[in-house]
Design a protein around this motif. Structure first.
Motif, PDB file in Angstrom:
ATOM      1  N   PRO A  56      -8.428  95.195  68.322  1.00 35.68           N
ATOM      2  CA  PRO A  56      -7.031  94.847  68.584  1.00 35.68           C
ATOM      3  C   PRO A  56      -6.445  95.737  69.673  1.00 35.68           C
ATOM      4  O   PRO A  56      -7.048  96.723  70.093  1.00 35.68           O
ATOM      5  CB  PRO A  56      -6.353  95.102  67.221  1.00 35.68           C
ATOM      6  CG  PRO A  56      -7.243  96.065  66.520  1.00 35.68           C
ATOM      7  CD  PRO A  56      -8.635  95.724  66.973  1.00 35.68           C
ATOM      8  N   ALA A  57      -5.268  95.362  70.131  1.00 34.99           N
ATOM      9  CA  ALA A  57      -4.621  96.108  71.210  1.00 34.99           C
ATOM     10  C   ALA A  57      -4.475  97.576  70.821  1.00 34.99           C
ATOM     11  O   ALA A  57      -4.144  97.908  69.683  1.00 34.99           O
ATOM     12  CB  ALA A  57      -3.263  95.491  71.501  1.00 34.99           C
ATOM     13  N   VAL A  58      -4.768  98.446  71.772  1.00 30.66           N
ATOM     14  CA  VAL A  58      -4.674  99.875  71.519  1.00 30.66           C
ATOM     15  C   VAL A  58      -3.207 100.281  71.371  1.00 30.66           C
ATOM     16  O   VAL A  58      -2.364  99.923  72.196  1.00 30.66           O
ATOM     17  CB  VAL A  58      -5.335 100.666  72.663  1.00 30.66           C
ATOM     18  CG1 VAL A  58      -5.135 102.167  72.457  1.00 30.66           C
ATOM     19  CG2 VAL A  58      -6.808 100.326  72.752  1.00 30.66           C
ATOM     20  N   SER A  97      -5.157  97.912  79.111  1.00 30.40           N
ATOM     21  CA  SER A  97      -6.382  98.259  78.383  1.00 30.40           C
ATOM     22  C   SER A  97      -6.731  97.287  77.293  1.00 30.40           C
ATOM     23  O   SER A  97      -7.859  97.227  76.840  1.00 30.40           O
ATOM     24  CB  SER A  97      -6.240  99.663  77.776  1.00 30.40           C
ATOM     25  OG  SER A  97      -5.115  99.701  76.912  1.00 30.40           O
ATOM     26  N   ARG A  98      -5.741  96.502  76.846  1.00 34.87           N
ATOM     27  CA  ARG A  98      -6.062  95.568  75.754  1.00 34.87           C
ATOM     28  C   ARG A  98      -6.920  94.404  76.234  1.00 34.87           C
ATOM     29  O   ARG A  98      -7.500  93.667  75.454  1.00 34.87           O
ATOM     30  CB  ARG A  98      -4.776  95.062  75.100  1.00 34.87           C
ATOM     31  CG  ARG A  98      -3.891  94.222  75.994  1.00 34.87           C
ATOM     32  CD  ARG A  98      -2.681  93.695  75.202  1.00 34.87           C
ATOM     33  NE  ARG A  98      -1.788  92.912  76.027  1.00 34.87           N
ATOM     34  CZ  ARG A  98      -0.778  93.401  76.736  1.00 34.87           C
ATOM     35  NH1 ARG A  98      -0.569  94.714  76.709  1.00 34.87           N
ATOM     36  NH2 ARG A  98      -0.002  92.630  77.462  1.00 34.87           N
ATOM     37  N   PHE A  99      -6.912  94.193  77.574  1.00 34.09           N
ATOM     38  CA  PHE A  99      -7.784  93.166  78.121  1.00 34.09           C
ATOM     39  C   PHE A  99      -9.107  93.832  78.466  1.00 34.09           C
ATOM     40  O   PHE A  99      -9.211  94.520  79.484  1.00 34.09           O
ATOM     41  CB  PHE A  99      -7.175  92.533  79.372  1.00 34.09           C
ATOM     42  CG  PHE A  99      -5.912  91.770  79.098  1.00 34.09           C
ATOM     43  CD1 PHE A  99      -5.960  90.472  78.629  1.00 34.09           C
ATOM     44  CD2 PHE A  99      -4.674  92.364  79.277  1.00 34.09           C
ATOM     45  CE1 PHE A  99      -4.796  89.767  78.372  1.00 34.09           C
ATOM     46  CE2 PHE A  99      -3.514  91.675  79.025  1.00 34.09           C
ATOM     47  CZ  PHE A  99      -3.557  90.363  78.561  1.00 34.09           C
ATOM     48  N   THR A 100     -10.098  93.654  77.590  1.00 36.87           N
ATOM     49  CA  THR A 100     -11.367  94.365  77.763  1.00 36.87           C
ATOM     50  C   THR A 100     -12.506  93.392  77.856  1.00 36.87           C
ATOM     51  O   THR A 100     -12.458  92.289  77.301  1.00 36.87           O
ATOM     52  CB  THR A 100     -11.626  95.320  76.592  1.00 36.87           C
ATOM     53  OG1 THR A 100     -11.692  94.551  75.392  1.00 36.87           O
ATOM     54  CG2 THR A 100     -10.531  96.360  76.480  1.00 36.87           C
ATOM     55  N   PHE A 140      -3.104 105.022  65.185  1.00 35.54           N
ATOM     56  CA  PHE A 140      -4.455 104.993  64.622  1.00 35.54           C
ATOM     57  C   PHE A 140      -5.125 103.702  65.082  1.00 35.54           C
ATOM     58  O   PHE A 140      -4.638 102.604  64.798  1.00 35.54           O
ATOM     59  CB  PHE A 140      -4.414 105.051  63.097  1.00 35.54           C
ATOM     60  CG  PHE A 140      -3.762 106.293  62.562  1.00 35.54           C
ATOM     61  CD1 PHE A 140      -4.524 107.422  62.291  1.00 35.54           C
ATOM     62  CD2 PHE A 140      -2.392 106.348  62.357  1.00 35.54           C
ATOM     63  CE1 PHE A 140      -3.936 108.574  61.815  1.00 35.54           C
ATOM     64  CE2 PHE A 140      -1.783 107.496  61.879  1.00 35.54           C
ATOM     65  CZ  PHE A 140      -2.556 108.621  61.602  1.00 35.54           C
ATOM     66  N   ASN A 141      -6.231 103.844  65.796  1.00 40.31           N
ATOM     67  CA  ASN A 141      -6.901 102.680  66.374  1.00 40.31           C
ATOM     68  C   ASN A 141      -8.305 102.532  65.791  1.00 40.31           C
ATOM     69  O   ASN A 141      -9.152 103.408  66.002  1.00 40.31           O
ATOM     70  CB  ASN A 141      -6.978 102.825  67.892  1.00 40.31           C
ATOM     71  CG  ASN A 141      -5.602 102.792  68.532  1.00 40.31           C
ATOM     72  OD1 ASN A 141      -4.955 101.763  68.559  1.00 40.31           O
ATOM     73  ND2 ASN A 141      -5.145 103.941  69.022  1.00 40.31           N
ATOM     74  N   PRO A 142      -8.563 101.457  65.040  1.00 39.35           N
ATOM     75  CA  PRO A 142      -9.891 101.270  64.422  1.00 39.35           C
ATOM     76  C   PRO A 142     -10.902 100.675  65.387  1.00 39.35           C
ATOM     77  O   PRO A 142     -10.560  99.869  66.247  1.00 39.35           O
ATOM     78  CB  PRO A 142      -9.585 100.282  63.282  1.00 39.35           C
ATOM     79  CG  PRO A 142      -8.440  99.467  63.803  1.00 39.35           C
ATOM     80  CD  PRO A 142      -7.615 100.398  64.657  1.00 39.35           C
ATOM     81  N   TYR A 143     -12.169 101.090  65.221  1.00 39.40           N
ATOM     82  CA  TYR A 143     -13.257 100.547  66.034  1.00 39.40           C
ATOM     83  C   TYR A 143     -14.485 100.340  65.152  1.00 39.40           C
ATOM     84  O   TYR A 143     -14.805 101.186  64.325  1.00 39.40           O
ATOM     85  CB  TYR A 143     -13.613 101.491  67.190  1.00 39.40           C
ATOM     86  CG  TYR A 143     -12.495 101.684  68.181  1.00 39.40           C
ATOM     87  CD1 TYR A 143     -12.335 100.813  69.252  1.00 39.40           C
ATOM     88  CD2 TYR A 143     -11.593 102.737  68.037  1.00 39.40           C
ATOM     89  CE1 TYR A 143     -11.303 100.983  70.170  1.00 39.40           C
ATOM     90  CE2 TYR A 143     -10.561 102.913  68.936  1.00 39.40           C
ATOM     91  CZ  TYR A 143     -10.415 102.039  70.003  1.00 39.40           C
ATOM     92  OH  TYR A 143      -9.398 102.201  70.897  1.00 39.40           O
TER      93      TYR A 143
END
Length: 528
Positions: free
Chosen positions: A113-115, A54-57, A130-133
């Motif tokens: 950044p990578a989830v 998923s980090r490759f988006t 915690f994943n920022p967007y």
């Protein structure tokens, strides 16, 4: 035979067209193969991406942008082939512009950044993720940057209010010479001022003052001022994000250093810095205000008007004659509405005006377009202000006027009278703290506010003979303001005590004659 010959002369035979089309396609086979190959590779990449972590988006915006470029290339190639075919050209490799280019797309922001995922630690503790967007507010929004002297600059802008209230952002200033960019230098001292008294909303006003240890660009060869705005972990303590912002560019021979000397005389004696004008303003009230104050301040005065949406076509027609005479500068600041600051970002606007015109005026005045400055009849504006020369700032007391009470004598003819001519009742209620307006000597001021400056060098005086009459709300009324006609000199109205005050009414005839002498009858048919 004749028919056949005529048919051939007209090119009616289909075999020739078919052969030519086949020739065109055969000659363009290489281009078609390349295009089909590119589409095959793109589809393959999209298919492979589905099976990657998923980090490759890749965002939909990126994909649309990529496809739009391929679409543009396809249209361009097809156009080239078509034009060459119609022109009979033997070359099919010339690229011609597409007649209908693809619409521009906004570039996508950097991928997140990578989830991170929840995980069980060795001690059986569940570690949450915690994943920022995205981003809630900009780090810095520039409005203007100006020289304060040979070695000082000021950058005026907006920044995220929570960043300044709860974080500790840091600013640095860098000067890069035009002809020798390797010889850049950083300011010896850089500090910020937040002049909006905490009234900011999503954004707060920031004035960054930069002081270099030596004079900058003394050879006048030009250069650029960069502001380094660092969050210092504000918003995310894991990162110290820094934006390097081009704030000011000086072209060769563009700086007049003589204006920074103590002996230089400013272009204007008095300069008005207006707050943001918005809403549906009354052209007639604006007409009265500008004529009154040009007469009051005189030939060496200037008025800077900031249009935040309030200078519609009818108001513009009122300002045009004075703009043509050089008394008014109109600035379109409507784009500031994109950024949620206090009251149409008026703190931002007045600080930009301060630094933009700092060395062009001896005194700067700050008040609104429903307020009229008044000097006692036995005085004049010059004598009153000259008496304040030992002060950097003086404030002006308010005379609050009713915006609906008019004298009974004006009944039936109020529509022919000017606003300050017919609104003649003053609110005299005691024990109320009323807002003041002010004037400053701008060279000694670092930042300013709406009702006074708190960032200056020198003294302030709060007791002067000058007053301002405030006709609150009348500037935004497009109808006749007189709603109640009374025949008394002192009485109560809506639980407020009022007294008859004809101070400004007595100046109306002189102001009207002055307007006529300056611009003629151009504005005689101005509407409310």
């Amino acid at each position: 035979m004749a028919k056949d010959r005529d048919h051939k002369e007209r090119g009616g035979g289909g075999h020739g067209d078919k052969k030519m089309c086949v020739g065109v396609i055969w000659n363009c086979a290489a281009e078609l193969k390349l295009l089909l190959g590119a589409l095959f590779i793109l589809c393959s990449v999209v298919t492979v991406l589905q099976f990657l972590p998923s980090r490759f988006t890749i965002s939909p915006t990126d994909l649309r942008l990529c496809l739009s470029k391929i679409s543009t290339a396809t249209t361009t190639t097809a156009t080239a082939i078509s034009n060459d075919y119609n022109d009979g050209s033997s070359s099919y490799f010339s690229i011609l512009p597409s007649p209908s280019p693809s619409p521009p797309y906004t570039a996508a922001p950097p991928p997140p950044p990578a989830v991170e995922h929840e995980q069980i630690l060795n001690n059986s503790i569940l570690k949450r993720a915690f994943n920022p967007y995205g981003a809630a507010a900009y780090n810095f929004i520039t409005m203007g940057a100006y020289r304060g002297g040979p070695n000082t600059f000021a950058v005026v802008g907006l920044s995220s209010k929570p960043l300044h209230v709860f974080g500790k952002p840091v600013y640095e200033c860098e000067w890069v010479p035009k002809n020798n960019p390797e010889n850049f230098t950083f300011a010896a001292q850089t500090y910020k001022i937040l002049p909006d008294w905490g009234y900011g909303r999503v954004y707060t006003v920031v004035v960054v003052n930069c002081t270099f240890s030596v004079p900058i660009n003394v050879d006048n060869t030009g250069g650029s001022l960069f502001l380094h705005a660092s969050t210092s972990g504000g918003g995310d303590t894991k990162f110290n994000l820094t934006d390097r912002i081009l704030s000011l560019e000086e072209k060769p021979d563009s700086v007049d250093f003589s204006i920074f000397s103590a002996s230089s005389k400013p272009k204007y004696d008095y300069l008005y810095c207006g707050s943001s004008l918005y809403g549906s303003l009354s052209p007639q009230r604006m007409r009265e205000w500008i004529a009154y104050h040009v007469r009051l301040f005189g030939e060496k005065s200037h008025f800077v008007i900031h249009d935040a949406g309030g200078v519609h076509e009818e108001v513009l027609e009122v300002l045009k004659p004075w703009m043509e005479l050089g008394y008014v500068t109109l600035q379109d600041i409507r784009d500031q509405e994109r950024f949620d600051g206090y009251y149409h970002n008026q703190f931002l606007v007045v600080n930009d005006c301060l630094h933009r015109y700092k060395h062009m005026a001896k005194w700067m005045f700050f008040f609104d377009v429903d307020e009229f400055i008044y000097v006692p009849s036995k005085q004049n504006i010059k004598s009153v202000i000259d008496s304040q020369s030992d002060f950097t700032q003086f404030t002006i007391e308010q005379n609050p006027m009713s915006g609906q009470l008019c004298a009974q004598d004006d009944y039936g003819k109020a529509h022919r009278r000017w606003g300050f001519e017919k609104l003649v009742y003053k609110d005299v209620k005691r024990g109320i703290r009323r807002d003041r307006k002010y004037a400053i000597q701008p060279r000694n001021v670092f930042a300013t506010g709406v009702h006074m400056s708190m960032n200056l060098q020198g003294r302030s005086n709060h007791k002067t003979m000058m007053r301002y009459f405030h006709y609150h709300g009348t500037i935004a009324k497009r109808t006749e303001p007189c709603r109640n006609y009374v025949n008394w000199t002192r009485d109560n109205f809506e639980n407020k005590p009022y007294v008859l005050d004809t101070t400004l009414r007595n100046t109306a005839l002189a102001v009207k004659k002055f307007e006529y002498s300056m611009i003629g009858s151009r504005l005689q048919n101005t509407r409310q």
